[in-house]
Structure formats: structure tokens, C-alpha cells
Design an enzyme around this catalytic site. Structure first.
Site, PDB file in Angstrom:
ATOM      1  N   ASP A 178       0.838  -1.196   0.000  1.00 45.53           N
ATOM      2  CA  ASP A 178       0.000   0.000   0.000  1.00 45.53           C
ATOM      3  C   ASP A 178       0.874   1.247   0.000  1.00 45.53           C
ATOM      4  O   ASP A 178       2.039   1.208   0.421  1.00 45.53           O
ATOM      5  CB  ASP A 178      -0.878   0.037   1.255  1.00 45.53           C
ATOM      6  CG  ASP A 178      -2.014  -0.972   1.191  1.00 45.53           C
ATOM      7  OD1 ASP A 178      -2.318  -1.459   0.099  1.00 45.53           O
ATOM      8  OD2 ASP A 178      -2.580  -1.266   2.256  1.00 45.53           O
ATOM      9  N   LYS A 188      -4.302   2.354  -2.382  1.00 50.87           N
ATOM     10  CA  LYS A 188      -5.566   3.044  -2.639  1.00 50.87           C
ATOM     11  C   LYS A 188      -5.569   4.311  -1.811  1.00 50.87           C
ATOM     12  O   LYS A 188      -5.417   4.266  -0.598  1.00 50.87           O
ATOM     13  CB  LYS A 188      -6.762   2.168  -2.254  1.00 50.87           C
ATOM     14  CG  LYS A 188      -6.813   0.808  -2.939  1.00 50.87           C
ATOM     15  CD  LYS A 188      -8.015   0.029  -2.458  1.00 50.87           C
ATOM     16  CE  LYS A 188      -8.005  -1.386  -3.008  1.00 50.87           C
ATOM     17  NZ  LYS A 188      -6.905  -2.191  -2.451  1.00 50.87           N
ATOM     18  N   MET A 214      -9.851   7.654   8.642  1.00 48.16           N
ATOM     19  CA  MET A 214     -10.296   8.192   7.341  1.00 48.16           C
ATOM     20  C   MET A 214     -11.433   9.200   7.517  1.00 48.16           C
ATOM     21  O   MET A 214     -12.422   9.194   6.779  1.00 48.16           O
ATOM     22  CB  MET A 214     -10.737   7.041   6.423  1.00 48.16           C
ATOM     23  CG  MET A 214      -9.620   6.054   6.140  1.00 48.16           C
ATOM     24  SD  MET A 214     -10.174   4.597   5.212  1.00 48.16           S
ATOM     25  CE  MET A 214     -11.114   3.705   6.477  1.00 48.16           C
TER      26      MET A 214
END
Length: 258
Positions: A41, A63, A178
Site C-alpha cells: 500500500d 488506494k 479516514m
């Protein structure tokens, strides 16, 4: 599950921690050194990848919101394909792989394909942020519960099915992953469900990296800050009865004489 020596290949789903290679577990570092291929990642790159052996093929599959990203189906296909070639595959995920890391989708793909695997846990950014700020995540008498919340659903917006009673509980440490874009809206809901805007909050940006930033504030002030701030770095939000905690005052330990 079988051992990493399985002749048909093997996948190690490795938790990279928040980004500081010294926070890798010994097993995680060993799997990185042994791997034939590492699918990593964005947030699990940098110095952590220095642990990879010279034989390892490195493949970026990160991502990031608002940026071109690898599709999950493509990541699944890479995991299965490389393992079927008899390779030792590491799927390197930031933080702890089991916390908001889409781990289950990869486990299902591996299981359906009959690929043996292991999961190596790691330091979540919640623990790393609290440690960097010198705070516990739980607190005797006043914070007996710890809860993790995602601030983004599959569309990137605040989830609609939030348990407001739980996350507005003033006696709980809540960690929002997030959530930078959605925190102003989240804070409105928290206040509407009884959580004071003055509730202590901690914003930790780029935890575990040299440019780490910690902001001690309140839920209300953080919401205003997030409303006017463009997100450029990964960050995590903690709020509850901990952020302004002084262990000396709670324990009765006197302040040192100046």
C-alpha cells in the site's frame, strides 16, 4: 492454513504499522526479507520497504482517496496469480491489516483459490498516535471502552448508519479512521446527540513518519479546522476523556519544584 514453505506458494498478509520500520514485528520483518514479491500500500511504503530482500519484486497496489488507485479485484488476482507460481508473497498493509484495510476481501479470494495464508498483526495507527501524544487509549473509571469508527463509506462520505448513541458517549475513547473530510459533519451529529463541543480531541497526521504532526484541540475546534483544511496527509482523530489527561493530577503526584 499451512506453513510458509508450502510448495504451491504462500501469502503473508503483513501489517506494516504506521510507517516507522522500528515498529514492525520481528515476524513481519522476517517475511519482508524472505519474500519473492511484495504487494504494498502507499502508506506501507518508504523505509518499511527497506526491509525487503534484494530478490523481492515490489508492486504498488495502494488506494488513496481522490487519486488513481488499484482496484481490489486486480489486487486479489495478483495475490492468487503470484502464489500459484509457487512464490512467497507478502501483502503489505499499513497499520494493522485487520482494521479498515479490506482484509476480508483478500482472504475470501485466497480461500476460494485454495491458497494458504497467514495474517501477521501490527501496530495500529490508533495505538501509535496515542503513544506519540503520551496518552493511554483507556482510562480507569472514565474511559472503560475503546471504539474504532470509519469516517468514510464506500463513496468516501460519512456513513449513514452510525450508532450516534455509542459514538457520542462522553465516557468512551473514540478513534476515527479516514475521517478528515467528513469530521465537520460528524461533529455536527455528535453535538446534536449530546457530546459537548469542548470534548478533548487529538488529531494525528502522518503518524510514525518524520513529518508527524500532533494537534491537541477540542471536537468543536477540530471540526472548524477540518472545514478549512485540504487533506494532504493521512491522519487519525481521537476524542473523548483522554486528550488533555494529566496522569500526575489524577494520581496525586506533585508537580516537580521549579
Amino acid at each position: 492454513m499451512t506453513s510458509p514453505a508450502h510448495s504451491t506458494g504462500f501469502v503473508s498478509l503483513v501489517s506494516a504499522g504506521p510507517g516507522d520500520p522500528e515498529l514492525l514485528t520481528l515476524k513481519a520483518a522476517r517475511r519482508l526479507a524472505e519474500a519473492d514479491v511484495i504487494l504494498f500500500d502507499d502508506l506501507a511504503s518508504g523505509p518499511v520497504l527497506d526491509q525487503a530482500g534484494p530478490q523481492a519484486e515490489l508492486i504498488a497496489v495502494g488506494k488513496r482517496a481522490g487519486r488513481p488507485s488499484a482496484r481490489q479485484e486486480h489486487v486479489n488476482a495478483l495475490l492468487v496469480g503470484h502464489a500459484r507460481q509457487g512464490r512467497r508473497v507478502v501483502r503489505l498493509k499499513s497499520g494493522d491489516a485487520g482494521i479498515f484495510g479490506r482484509l476480508e476481501e483478500e482472504l475470501i479470494a485466497l480461500t476460494d483459490a485454495g491458497i494458504p495464508f497467514e495474517i501477521i498483526p501490527g501496530v495500529t495507527s490508533a495505538s501509535a498516535a496515542a503513544a506519540a501524544a503520551g496518552l493511554p487509549l483507556t482510562r480507569r473509571l472514565t474511559a472503560r471502552r475503546l471504539q474504532f469508527l470509519t469516517g468514510a463509506d464506500v463513496t468516501g462520505n460519512l456513513p449513514e448508519d452510525i450508532n450516534w448513541a455509542a459514538i457520542a458517549d462522553p465516557g468512551v475513547t473514540t478513534v476515527v479512521f479516514m475521517g478528515q473530510r467528513s469530521f465537520p459533519k460528524l461533529a455536527e451529529g455528535l453535538r446534536a446527540h449530546g457530546l459537548p463541543a469542548s470534548t478533548p480531541a487529538l488529531f494525528a497526521e502522518a503518524v510514525g513518519h518524520p513529518h508527524q504532526r500532533l494537534v491537541r484541540t477540542t471536537v468543536g475546534e477540530l471540526a472548524e479546522m477540518m472545514r478549512d483544511t485540504k487533506v494532504t496527509q493521512p491522519g487519525i482523530i481521537l476524542y473523548g476523556p483522554l486528550a488533555f489527561h494529566d496522569p500526575k493530577k489524577e494520581s496525586g503526584t506533585p508537580e516537580p519544584t521549579k
